[in-house]
Design a protein around this motif. Structure first.
Motif, short mmCIF file in Angstrom:
data_model
loop_
_atom_site.label_atom_id
_atom_site.label_comp_id
_atom_site.label_asym_id
_atom_site.label_seq_id
_atom_site.Cartn_x
_atom_site.Cartn_y
_atom_site.Cartn_z
N SER A 67 78.55 61.12 118.61
CA SER A 67 79.06 61.82 119.78
C SER A 67 79.02 63.34 119.58
N ALA A 68 79.40 63.78 118.39
CA ALA A 68 79.39 65.22 118.12
C ALA A 68 77.97 65.77 118.13
N LEU A 69 77.05 65.04 117.51
CA LEU A 69 75.66 65.51 117.47
C LEU A 69 75.06 65.56 118.88
N GLU A 70 75.35 64.54 119.68
CA GLU A 70 74.84 64.53 121.06
C GLU A 70 75.43 65.67 121.87
N SER A 71 76.69 65.98 121.64
CA SER A 71 77.32 67.08 122.39
C SER A 71 76.67 68.42 122.06
N ALA A 72 76.06 68.49 120.86
CA ALA A 72 75.41 69.73 120.45
C ALA A 72 73.93 69.75 120.82
N GLY A 73 73.44 68.68 121.47
CA GLY A 73 72.07 68.66 121.95
C GLY A 73 71.11 67.81 121.16
N ALA A 74 71.55 67.18 120.07
CA ALA A 74 70.66 66.32 119.30
C ALA A 74 70.53 64.96 119.97
N VAL A 75 69.41 64.30 119.71
CA VAL A 75 69.20 62.92 120.15
C VAL A 75 69.55 62.01 118.98
N VAL A 76 70.37 61.01 119.23
CA VAL A 76 70.81 60.11 118.16
C VAL A 76 70.39 58.69 118.51
N LEU A 77 69.83 58.00 117.53
CA LEU A 77 69.47 56.59 117.65
C LEU A 77 70.25 55.80 116.60
N ASN A 78 71.06 54.86 117.02
CA ASN A 78 71.38 54.55 118.39
C ASN A 78 72.36 55.59 118.96
#
Length: 283
Positions: A67-78
């Protein structure tokens, strides 16, 4: 890809699977950074990898790191959303039911005192499972009411409010064998039978993996289950009921594949994951 998007693997423990994935990325010429979530923080601008494969073993750390990485703009799988659904057994059951997929009969009791009434409705034998957990830990068989009362008395004494939310499921009579299907990017790579000397068929508990024919109905159900929780990468556990009908037991978003790989030496799971990571980076 030396000048392309930056790739990362999030893991606090580098096990067989993580070593294989990073080796596959290296073979494909893709630079990769190992991110240890125990030292990870996101505050303001993120300067780390653009696309991250989430392999963190702990559910809550995996969820909040994603969640933190996505909030900073990264794409996370899953994705964090997929980890949220598949990492919690009740959320998984609800997502599967919403898609009309077959699952064992399941009940949720919001407190231990309500669980006995739920079990009377569900019937015995049943199993009680922690909402979050893996490797079959704390999964307990309830053959009758006396056993259920004893187990629920212990559950009621556990600290933490989440421990008092009770997830119950009918015990499948063929629980000495289940089917694990690895799904990556909407494709079932293969299937294995997991057999054990006890009713829990986790490889971590000594179960063995044997090749299983990837029948069309097996592949279709597994892909649909992964899609139900939004997982690009999943280990889907299926089981046959007494009538031979396939039902979905679980969807694992950070799938361990050592047992699967030993049963299917011709299928390179790590390379399939690396390929997906690179495709997402390029897109």
């Amino acid at each position: 890809m030396t000048d392309g998007p930056r790739l990362g693997v999030l893991a606090s423990r580098v096990r067989y699977e993580e070593k294989q994935i990073m080796a596959a990325l290296d073979r494909r010429g893709a630079a990769c950074t190992l991110l240890d979530p125990r030292s990870l923080f996101v505050a303001g601008t993120w300067t780390g990898p653009d696309v991250v494969l989430n392999r963190e073993v702990g559910h809550f750390r995996a969820l909040y790191a994603a969640s933190a990485l996505e909030s900073a703009g990264a794409v996370v799988l899953n994705s964090a959303a997929a980890t949220h659904l598949s990492g919690d057994k009740w959320h998984t059951s609800a997502a599967l039911a919403a898609m009309g997929l077959p699952t064992p009969r399941t009940a949720l009791a919001a407190a231990p005192e309500a669980a006995l009434a739920a079990l009377e409705e569900l019937g015995y034998p049943a199993v009680v499972k922690p909402l979050v957990g893996s490797w079959g830990r704390l999964v307990t068989r309830l053959p009758d009411r006396d056993t259920a009362e004893a187990v629920l008395e212990h559950v009621a004494a556990l600290p933490g409010p989440q421990s008092h939310v009770i997830y119950l499921q009918e015990l499948m009579s063929t629980a000495d064998r289940d089917i694990r299907v690895v799904v990556i990017d909407g494709q079932a790579l293969g299937a294995t039978y997991r057999r054990g000397s006890q009713w829990r068929t986790n490889v971590a508990r000594g179960a063995t993996s044997e090749p299983c024919d990837l029948a069309p109905e097996v592949a279709k159900l597994a892909v649909a289950a992964a899609d139900a929780v939004g997982a690009d990468i999943a280990g889907v556990d299926l089981i046959e009921d007494t009538d031979g009908r396939l039902v979905v037991l679980e969807v694992n978003d950070r799938v361990e594949f050592r047992g699967f790989q030993s049963a299917h030496p011709g299928v390179d799971v790590a390379d399939a994951m690396a390929g997906l990571l690179i495709r997402r980076a390029r897109s």
